[in-house]
Design an enzyme around this catalytic site. Sequence first.
Site, PDB file in Angstrom:
ATOM      1  N   SER A 132     -26.322 -18.949  -6.874  1.00  0.00           N
ATOM      2  CA  SER A 132     -25.352 -18.284  -7.760  1.00  0.00           C
ATOM      3  C   SER A 132     -25.232 -16.818  -7.384  1.00  0.00           C
ATOM      4  O   SER A 132     -26.147 -16.217  -6.796  1.00  0.00           O
ATOM      5  CB  SER A 132     -25.721 -18.440  -9.239  1.00  0.00           C
ATOM      6  OG  SER A 132     -25.611 -17.248  -9.956  1.00  0.00           O
ATOM      7  N   TYR A 145     -32.155 -14.058 -15.891  1.00  0.00           N
ATOM      8  CA  TYR A 145     -31.529 -15.020 -14.983  1.00  0.00           C
ATOM      9  C   TYR A 145     -31.376 -14.413 -13.591  1.00  0.00           C
ATOM     10  O   TYR A 145     -31.723 -15.056 -12.579  1.00  0.00           O
ATOM     11  CB  TYR A 145     -30.172 -15.442 -15.543  1.00  0.00           C
ATOM     12  CG  TYR A 145     -29.460 -16.497 -14.738  1.00  0.00           C
ATOM     13  CD1 TYR A 145     -29.993 -17.778 -14.624  1.00  0.00           C
ATOM     14  CD2 TYR A 145     -28.241 -16.227 -14.130  1.00  0.00           C
ATOM     15  CE1 TYR A 145     -29.332 -18.764 -13.896  1.00  0.00           C
ATOM     16  CE2 TYR A 145     -27.571 -17.201 -13.399  1.00  0.00           C
ATOM     17  CZ  TYR A 145     -28.119 -18.472 -13.292  1.00  0.00           C
ATOM     18  OH  TYR A 145     -27.457 -19.438 -12.576  1.00  0.00           O
TER      19      TYR A 145
END
Length: 219
Positions: A132, A145
């Site tokens: 990501s 994250y």
Amino acid sequence: MNYALITGAGSGLGKALAIQYSNQGYGIILIGRRQEKLEETKSIIQQSGGTAETYVCDITSWDQLEALANQINQVDVLINNAGIGYFGSFEELEKEQIDTMLNVNVAGPIYTTKHLMPHIQKRNGRILNIISTAGLRGKVHESGYCASKFAQRGFTESLQKEYEEQNVHITAVYMGGMNTPFWEDSNYISDPSILPSPNTIAEQIIKQDDGRKEIIIEK
């Protein structure tokens, strides 16, 4: 036949990748925590004439992954796709959320790769780590994250250097958010339907899966 092993294959991008790699002629090894979700993906693949097998496995469990590696005969492509994220202000981030992200997003891919690397080496295969864009730059309300994804990026880049003299290709895959069940327990994205579908992202990944070091899909 070549085989692709995909973690988090019961839904979202993992499911889309499994179906599309099957359409490319791969046998698919589906890994996830919930048998019923894996069976759904397997059924779709088989209905299209493909081959798939399922294994329930927690990628944060060293022992389960060791047992999995001993059960499997061949892996040509390993796709470390499973991941989890909690979003919001840093002040609201809880210990359990931090621990879960680090266990799933960091320890999980490391454990999985550690146990399956002998299969990849044997087949001169490839590894794709689904990271990501949170592994490329820091983002507001994504501190934990992003930290986990930066760690996954560091792991991937280190493997690339360590295995550059071997016929093993390791790719870091960076993409933005998708309209997947990833957002089901979060109000961070108010309308996930505006995001690209996992099928669209999977198509782009497969088109670029040629052993290159990075695949970056911004939209």
